[in-house]
Write an enzyme that holds these catalytic residues in place. Structure first.
Site, PDB file in Angstrom:
ATOM      1  CB  CYS A   2      -0.876   0.081   1.263  1.00 33.13           C
ATOM      2  SG  CYS A   2      -1.330  -1.417   1.725  1.00 33.13           S
ATOM      3  NE  ARG A  27       4.549   1.201  -2.042  1.00 33.51           N
ATOM      4  CZ  ARG A  27       5.732   0.796  -1.281  1.00 33.51           C
ATOM      5  NH1 ARG A  27       7.020   1.249  -1.667  1.00 33.51           N
ATOM      6  NH2 ARG A  27       5.677   0.121  -0.077  1.00 33.51           N
ATOM      7  CD1 TRP A  74      -1.972  -5.631  -3.814  1.00 30.24           C
ATOM      8  CD2 TRP A  74      -1.738  -6.527  -1.659  1.00 30.24           C
ATOM      9  NE1 TRP A  74      -1.514  -7.028  -4.043  1.00 30.24           N
ATOM     10  CE2 TRP A  74      -1.733  -7.452  -2.796  1.00 30.24           C
ATOM     11  CE3 TRP A  74      -1.668  -6.915  -0.290  1.00 30.24           C
ATOM     12  CZ2 TRP A  74      -1.271  -8.805  -2.590  1.00 30.24           C
ATOM     13  CZ3 TRP A  74      -1.409  -8.127  -0.156  1.00 30.24           C
ATOM     14  CH2 TRP A  74      -0.999  -9.177  -1.097  1.00 30.24           C
ATOM     15  CG  ASN A 100       1.228   1.450   3.852  1.00 33.68           C
ATOM     16  OD1 ASN A 100      -0.150   1.612   3.390  1.00 33.68           O
ATOM     17  ND2 ASN A 100       2.063   2.010   3.093  1.00 33.68           N
ATOM     18  N   GLY A 101       0.495  -1.951   6.313  1.00 35.80           N
ATOM     19  CA  GLY A 101       0.886  -2.986   7.658  1.00 35.80           C
ATOM     20  C   GLY A 101      -0.183  -3.940   7.902  1.00 35.80           C
ATOM     21  CD  GLU A 481      13.912 -14.171 -11.132  1.00 33.29           C
ATOM     22  OE1 GLU A 481      13.352 -14.339 -10.169  1.00 33.29           O
ATOM     23  OE2 GLU A 481      13.617 -12.932 -11.483  1.00 33.29           O
ATOM     24  CE  LYS A 485      10.606 -11.576 -12.635  1.00 38.98           C
ATOM     25  NZ  LYS A 485      11.334 -11.627 -11.403  1.00 38.98           N
ATOM     26  CD  GLU A 488       6.933 -11.687 -10.176  1.00 39.55           C
ATOM     27  OE1 GLU A 488       7.916 -11.608 -10.819  1.00 39.55           O
ATOM     28  OE2 GLU A 488       6.637 -11.003  -9.191  1.00 39.55           O
ATOM     29  CG  HIS A 504      12.821 -38.172 -11.027  1.00 38.16           C
ATOM     30  ND1 HIS A 504      13.210 -39.609 -10.760  1.00 38.16           N
ATOM     31  CD2 HIS A 504      14.147 -37.627 -11.386  1.00 38.16           C
ATOM     32  CE1 HIS A 504      14.512 -39.899 -11.031  1.00 38.16           C
ATOM     33  NE2 HIS A 504      15.085 -38.726 -11.233  1.00 38.16           N
ATOM     34  CE  LYS A 603      10.207  -3.470  -7.607  1.00 39.47           C
ATOM     35  NZ  LYS A 603      10.561  -4.334  -8.260  1.00 39.47           N
TER      36      LYS A 603
END
Ligand code: AGP
Length: 608
Positions: A2, A27, A74, A100-101, A481, A485, A488, A504, A603
């Site tokens: 947020c 963000r 958010w 925020n939090g 990674e 990417k 996301e 496997h 973010k």
């Protein structure tokens, strides 16, 4: 996550706050709002969706105010609705608050207030703080905020206004970032410097439990014990251009293309190619402790965790010293074997990730020495760690981390080189590695020139529902990674696997609709990877191979080949990840996704 912006001063607060909220859009958020004082009346506007909708609403109302606080939310507690959007007000409408939090004990506090007759209008944890401030208010907002926060367990960065003191904003933080900034007759509070950089570069970083007071006359800060604190004013050195797109369609693309420079910046003054060595000013004095520690840990989340996996492999392969990697979110729950003889490296782009901060606290409680590898200067992780190294990648705006990853790996490579030389790596080997590192920016440029070819391949695969990324050794974290990417930003399910593990289990998924990205450089695992590609082709899978420049054999097997320059295993991860970043980017663009602000993501994840 947020975002918070607050303004008090001689100008109209509304455009300042709205511009700040727009700068924080990167963000990630799902709703937003603003509260402002109009003489001694509180005016509140909120929308679900984009900041520009709120902006349009305010423009139609033609309002002006010298005090305002705004927020992008958010969702954590309750869905993204107008009633759950911030600012939250007290029942009597006198207090407005942005936060925020996460307030961990909000349920108990809320139930207590409800049984005392209080009526809530949202499902959020935040509204509880507005209620507590309102109940504790007896003519002094900072005292009310202090008392309210004494009941709260959890993390917060917050800003509050009250109709009885219309020329005042009170703010505080614990575990979530908050800065104050000074202009000419105007003062700001924000969760991120980017929000106010247009107006001021003179910034104060609030520490945990400090209370900041902003009035038209200036700012004051008090410690958790209510003592006045004389805080250092930091001059911000980066500028607005650095957080703008610079002609690229998206921040992510700009950041991918900036990597020759950012990798160079991470090495500048640290790589010693004449002696085949490295030095890292921030932690050189700790090198003995790192070498002689009983345990070494890397802890991080997401992309930074992938960088940590590469760091672990490099420490072990080149410096021959053992080391463990742990997700920061798991670290404190697994009773880590960490004590005063342990070194813990916390790796983070933002320096504000709540899970990583919690892991740092856990390590500190167990008396370990905690070092940081961070991008954001002055961030919480930079301040909470004993010493550290900045990666100097500059502001990273795209939610999907790209340049920070390659800079993290660059710094980990430098650290490995330093440790390896002390552990007996020969000068010749050191020279070979440092010269290869010196050539990285040029080699990354070479890889970036294939962007158009990658964009064409992306068109062919943008309708896939699943992708598999395969790599061996140091290229396994690169595969992870690459898969992260893609998922996301394009919302395609993707998994990274050590190539040999495919047989496997995941091999069962392979059919003609399944694209496989195989990282197949000409190193000691080459023949094995070629066999893995053959196994995929035998099941009609479609293969995009990443191969060493000049490798013609692979062309006969794979459907598409992306080339990277020949590299040592020391520099390979940095070169190999670039085509995967581009592939994810172009697939997402092809699918019409919002590349810089993917759905549901933020973010910096400032909640645990
Ligand atoms: C990366 O693309 C992600 N958005 C995410 O996994 C990120 O790396 C993670 O949240 C850790 O962030 P940090 O590096 O700022 O601590």
């Amino acid at each position: 996550m947020c975002g918070i912006v607050g303004y008090i001063g001689k100008n109209n607060a509304i455009p300042v706050v709205m511009q700040g909220l727009q700068r924080l859009e990167y963000r990630g958020y799902d709703s937003c709002g603003i509260a402002m004082m109009n003489s001694d009346k509180m005016i509140l506007e909120k929308v679900t969706g984009k900041v520009e909708e709120l902006q349009g609403l305010l423009a139609r109302q033609k309002m002006s105010s010298s005090v305002a606080i705004g927020h992008t939310r958010w969702a954590t507690h309750g869905p993204p609705t107008i009633s759950n959007a911030h600012p939250h007000t007290s029942q009597d409408g006198k207090v407005a608050l942005v936060h925020n939090g996460i307030i961990e004990n909000y349920k108990v506090l809320r139930d207590g207030l409800i049984s005392a007759g209080y009526e809530f209008s949202s499902e959020t944890d935040t509204e509880v703080i507005a209620a507590l401030v309102s109940q504790a208010y007896h003519g002094n907002l900072e005292q009310a905020v202090r008392e309210a926060l004494s009941y709260v367990v959890g993390a917060y960065g917050l800003a509050v206004i009250h109709t009885d003191e219309p020329e005042k904003i009170v703010c505080s933080r614990k575990g979530a970032p908050l800065i104050m900034a000074m202009g000419d007759g105007e003062f700001f509070v924000a969760s991120d410097v980017a929000a106010i950089l247009h107006y001021s570069k003179d910034v104060i970083y609030l520490d945990n439990e400090e209370i900041g007071i902003l009035t038209p006359d200036g700012v004051k800060i008090y410690s958790g014990d209510d003592e006045p604190v004389d805080k250092k004013i930091h001059k911000i050195t980066f500028n607005l251009e650095e957080i703008e797109k610079g002609g690229y369609e998206h921040f992510m693309l700009k950041e991918i293309f900036s990597q020759p420079q950012t990798i160079f910046d991470a090495m500048r003054g640290r790589l010693l190619p004449e002696t085949g060595d490295a030095h890292l000013g921030g932690i050189d004095h700790m090198i003995g402790s790192i070498l002689h520690a009983d345990q070494r840990y890397f802890t991080a989340c997401g992309t930074s965790w992938h960088a940590a996996l590469i760091g672990e492999m490099m420490f072990e392969q080149f410096a021959r010293i053992p080391c463990e990697v742990e997700y920061a979110s798991e670290f404190r729950y697994r009773e880590p074997l960490v004590d005063a003889k342990s070194i813990v490296f916390a790796i983070s782009q933002s320096g504000e990730t709540a899970d990583t901060l919690a892991a740092i606290q856990e390590a500190k409680t167990r008396k370990a020495t905690v070092l940081g590898i961070c991008n954001v200067v002055g961030s919480s992780i930079a301040r909470e760690t004993e010493a550290g190294v900045y990666i100097h990648a500059g502001p990273e705006i795209g939610v999907a981390s790209t340049k920070a990853f390659t800079s993290q790996v660059t710094v980990l490579s430098l650290l490995t080189l330093k440790l390896a030389r002390l552990m007996g790596m020969s000068r010749e080997d050191g020279l070979e590695i440092s010269q290869a590192m010196q050539k990285l920016p040029e080699n990354v440029e070479w890889v970036l020139k294939q962007a158009d070819q990658i964009a064409e391949i992306a068109k062919l695969y943008s309708d896939a529902s699943n992708f598999l990324y395969l790599g061996r050794g140091v290229n396994f974290p690169v595969a992870l990674e690459g898969a992260l990417k893609l998922k996301e930003i394009s919302y395609i399910h993707a998994e990274g696997y050590p190539a040999a593990e495919m047989k496997h289990g995941p091999i069962a998924l392979i059919d003609k609709s399944m694209p496989i990205v195989a990282i197949a450089p000409q190193d000691k695992t080459y023949d094995k990877i070629i066999s893995n590609i053959e196994e995929v082709k035998a099941r009609h899978g479609r293969v995009i191979a990443l191969a060493t420049e000049g490798d013609t054999r692979i062309k006969d097997i794979a459907d598409h080949v992306l080339y990277v320059p020949a590299a040592l295993s020391f520099t390979a991860p940095i070169l190999n990840v670039i085509p995967l970043q581009l592939l994810a980017y172009y697939v997402a663009v092809e699918r019409g996704c919002n590349v810089d602000q993917p759905r549901n993501l933020a973010k910096s994840v400032t909640v645990e």
